[in-house]
Write an enzyme that holds these catalytic residues in place. Structure first.
Site, PDB file in Angstrom:
ATOM      1  N   HIS A  42       0.992  -1.082   0.011  1.00 26.38           N
ATOM      2  CA  HIS A  42      -0.174  -0.202   0.184  1.00 26.38           C
ATOM      3  C   HIS A  42       0.818   1.186  -0.218  1.00 26.38           C
ATOM      4  O   HIS A  42       0.466   2.096  -0.690  1.00 26.38           O
ATOM      5  CB  HIS A  42      -0.991  -0.027   1.266  1.00 26.38           C
ATOM      6  CG  HIS A  42      -1.645   1.137   1.272  1.00 26.38           C
ATOM      7  ND1 HIS A  42      -2.943   1.443   0.748  1.00 26.38           N
ATOM      8  CD2 HIS A  42      -1.775   2.347   2.030  1.00 26.38           C
ATOM      9  CE1 HIS A  42      -3.373   2.640   0.874  1.00 26.38           C
ATOM     10  NE2 HIS A  42      -2.674   3.304   1.714  1.00 26.38           N
ATOM     11  N   HIS A  88     -10.334   2.555  -0.199  1.00 23.04           N
ATOM     12  CA  HIS A  88     -10.398   2.026   1.292  1.00 23.04           C
ATOM     13  C   HIS A  88     -11.385   0.817   1.346  1.00 23.04           C
ATOM     14  O   HIS A  88     -12.180   0.529   1.923  1.00 23.04           O
ATOM     15  CB  HIS A  88     -11.054   3.001   2.330  1.00 23.04           C
ATOM     16  CG  HIS A  88     -10.128   3.440   3.242  1.00 23.04           C
ATOM     17  ND1 HIS A  88     -10.666   3.455   4.805  1.00 23.04           N
ATOM     18  CD2 HIS A  88      -8.798   3.718   3.541  1.00 23.04           C
ATOM     19  CE1 HIS A  88      -9.373   3.991   5.616  1.00 23.04           C
ATOM     20  NE2 HIS A  88      -8.271   4.113   4.806  1.00 23.04           N
TER      21      HIS A  88
END
Length: 725
Positions: A42, A88
């Site tokens: 990420h 998300h």
């Protein structure tokens, strides 16, 4: 056999060896934790950076491109527009409300970190089928989280898309984009410079919620129907704290009190401190005892990697420190001096490098000492194996077929279509009173204005778009088609696309077919952007989107922004078609059902030859649609509506339902593939002055096809198909 610490933290043996080589010694537990989050998929993009370099990132209007907290473009008249998009996905699958809410909070901080006031949000939601209770719970929680945070913090959600498919049942996609406006002189970059300058932590206290957070969740898939062990990693948001933080940071920037500023998102303090030091070419000392906490007995690694929300890291001079603290007190935001900028120091390898040092207290025990750039910029870079699916080429030859129009009717009416107003009616889209074209249209159109920023006679259009069906059939062509769709969408509100940000949602990067999909999709976006003169000014890569060993279909999503002048009223809108007006098709014809809703959801066919584009004609269509929007009054253009998902039939039905008038489509002109195919370089136009309209197009050297007349209370295709509104 028990795991080693680095394996437990998600680092491979090779990565552990790299860390030892950088440090010229074994890392301690705190240093290892910091590397584990900063070198996660990420935060570091270690599987995708090699491919992202192929995207076109420069353009005449680009002020800031990839690498900054947000992309920034020049709007003219001394105004700049900041844009950012992130995912998300994994947090929202575990805690839908907080996962979506903190996604909104994080993307807003990216915007005001560059000095812009956030004025708009958009979302792209891909959910599981709503006859499944878990998928329904996730969907409702996500929508509530976005509306709860966005409405409370005072930023309107002006557009988006919502789709449902089986592949997203346990791994939903929650992509959020934010836009901000700033005077160009208020823009700032995230860099820590100036020896002796103070490092100030602003905002909420640090807690254990969000430890590992997205840096861990976004670097692994899901197993089983639930994964409750990951719940503590989901952050908890506070929109009222975020609102105070927005006002404080913009006040600090207007007052010229900051040297640099950085939000605390993925990897928390480890990220904010190392990135600002690395970008500024400086060293930094951090004192853990100065960091406000809301939980007792937190370990040093917990403090440094916690992703607690609503926090910012500011760099200021000693002379301005008291003013910064005074303004923080005025806005009721907690502020603490947690460190100091230092000169770069020689490292063991003889190079001058910025060093990040973490102490238990000022003058106390040294807990961690690492080169800042090794955390921020020097994660391993992987060129992972890529291979196309073994049956992919044969699937391209398998063209979806509908034999009769009766089949088309049965297919089209077999499922109830989702009404997106269920979503956008929960969002306040009129905050700031600058929304010209609201949610529910092809794109949103907003005036360039914001409190404390000013108002200009300029507008911008924005649309968020993605289509995993197209990209499942052909990742390259499907991704390019997504860019075309977004470009035409904002043309329908009178704006010409100049920049976009992307959110690349893919499965497990250790699967060679997934990496092939990602690489192909990036090439498709790059080609379309080059042909259409659109700069990619930022983005996000979300990998490991898989559940129970099954990868999602490739879903590159783009948020495209274009600029325009303030339009004249009345505007072409869905609701303005009237009885007796004519319906025209502009753009190309569609000769395939490949990638369509009909092919996937009703024919169970994911093959065929996806559409190609003549980009010169796409540019001509874009420019023509913008001109029609600007001359709508003279030409009596009532409606401009793009054609994509669901084809002409769905686009016509949307116009008819919104206007409460039916349409008789020309059976002799339109084929079934025209009707249900989804080639996105097509636009429907409704005009009440067909002679003037056709004369105008003839003067432009453009052909148009009359395809129907607005009348009655049904959508008819000859005598064979009739759909009630």
């Amino acid at each position: 056999m028990s795991q080693s610490l680095h394996e437990a933290l998600g680092l491979s043996d090779d990565e552990f060896a790299m860390i030892k080589e950088v440090l010229q010694r074994p890392p301690n537990a705190l240093e290892l934790a910091m590397y584990s989050v900063m070198w996660s998929e990420h935060c570091s993009y270690k599987s995708s950076r090699i491919h992202l370099r192929r995207l076109p990132t420069e353009g005449e209007t680009v002020i800031m491109g990839p690498g900054e907290n947000a992309g920034v473009i020049d709007l003219g008249d001394n105004f700049a527009l900041a844009i950012r998009m992130e995912s998300h996905n994994h947090p929202s699958a575990i805690e839908p409300y907080q996962g979506a809410a903190t996604g909104v909070g994080g993307i807003l901080r990216d915007i005001f970190t560059v000095g812009a006031r956030p004025i708009a949000l958009l979302d792209s939601l891909w959910m599981g089928p709503q006859d499944d209770p878990k998928s329904r719970w996730i969907f409702k929680g996500v929508v509530s989280g976005i509306s709860g945070y966005g409405n409370a913090v005072g930023v309107p959600t002006v557009g988006g898309e919502t789709h449902f498919a089986e592949k997203f049942a346990y791994n939903p996609l929650v992509n959020v984009a934010a836009i901000g406006i700033a005077p160009k002189e208020h823009l700032i970059r995230a860099a820590a410079t100036g020896t002796g300058n103070k490092v100030v932590l602003l905002g909420a206290p640090t807690g254990r919620d969000g430890i590992g957070g997205v840096s861990v969740l976004a670097s692994a898939g899901f197993e089983g129907e639930t994964d409750s062990s990951k719940r503590p990693s989901v952050q908890v948001g506070d929109p009222f704290e975020e609102k105070k933080l927005i006002e404080l940071c913009l006040d600090l920037l207007r007052s010229d009190l900051l040297v640099g500023i950085q939000d605390l998102g993925g990897a928390g303090l480890s990220c904010a401190t190392s990135e600002t030091a690395a970008k500024g070419g400086s060293s930094m000392d951090v004192y853990l005892d100065k960091i406000p906490r809301r939980e007792k007995h937190m370990e040093p690694f917990e403090v440094m990697i916690s992703e607690s929300q609503e926090r910012m890291l500011a760099i200021t001079t000693p002379d301005n420190l008291d003013k910064v603290l005074s303004l923080a007190n005025h806005w009721e935001v907690e502020a603490a001096v947690i460190g100091e900028v230092k000169d770069p120091s020689p490292w063991i390898d003889g190079k001058i490098r910025g060093i990040l040092r973490v102490f238990d207290r000022e003058g106390g025990e040294l807990l961690a000492e690492v080169p800042a750039s090794s955390l921020a910029d020097e994660a391993p870079l992987y060129d992972r194996e890529r291979s196309e699916p073994p049956t992919w080429r044969s699937q391209l030859q398998r063209e979806p077929q509908i034999n009769t129009i009766d089949d088309a009717l049965k297919i089209y009416l077999s499922k109830t279509e989702f009404d997106p107003s269920f979503v956008f009616r929960q969002y306040d889209h009129q905050l700031f009173l600058n929304t010209i074209v609201p949610p529910g249209s092809d794109a949103a159109l907003l005036q360039v204005s914001a409190p404390g920023v000013g108002r200009a006679q300029r507008a911008f259009g924005v649309s968020v778009d993605g289509n995993p069906r197209w990209c499942k059939v052909h990742p390259n062509k499907g991704a390019a088609a997504t860019v075309v769709e977004s470009t035409i969408n904002i043309a329908c509100v009178g704006a010409k696309a100049v920049a976009l940000v992307d959110c690349l949602n893919f499965g497990n990067p250790t699967h060679s077919e997934v990496m092939w999909q990602l690489s192909e999709a990036i090439d498709g976006i790059a080609q379309a952007c080059k042909e259409l003169n659109i700069a990619v000014v930022g983005g996000n890569v979300s990998l490991y989107n898989e559940a129970n060993g099954t990868d999602i279909d490739p879903t590159p999503t783009v948020t495209t922004v274009g600029v325009s002048d303030i339009p004249r009223l009345p505007l072409p809108m869905f609701t303005r078609a009237e009885t007796g007006s004519r319906l025209y098709l502009l753009g190309s014809r569609c000769n395939t059902l490949s990638g369509s809703k009909v092919a996937f959801e009703h024919l169970s066919e994911d093959g065929g030859s996806l559409f190609d584009f003549d980009y010169q004609k796409v540019v001509m269509l874009r420019d023509l649609v913008v001109e029609l929007f600007n001359n709508a009054t003279e030409l009596n253009v009532r409606v401009l509506h793009s054609v994509s998902s669901g084809g002409i039939l769905r686009a016509t039905k949307e116009i008819c339902r919104a206007s409460n008038v039916g349409c008789r489509l020309d059976h002799d002109t339109l084929t079934v593939t025209d009707l249900l195919g989804e080639k996105p370089d097509r636009v429907l136009v409704v005009t009440s002055s067909p002679d003037s309209f056709e004369k105008f197009l003839a003067a432009q050297g453009v052909d148009c096809v009359p395809i129907g007349e607005m009348l009655g209370d049904t959508v008819d295709y000859g005598d064979e198909l009739s759909i009630a509104l």
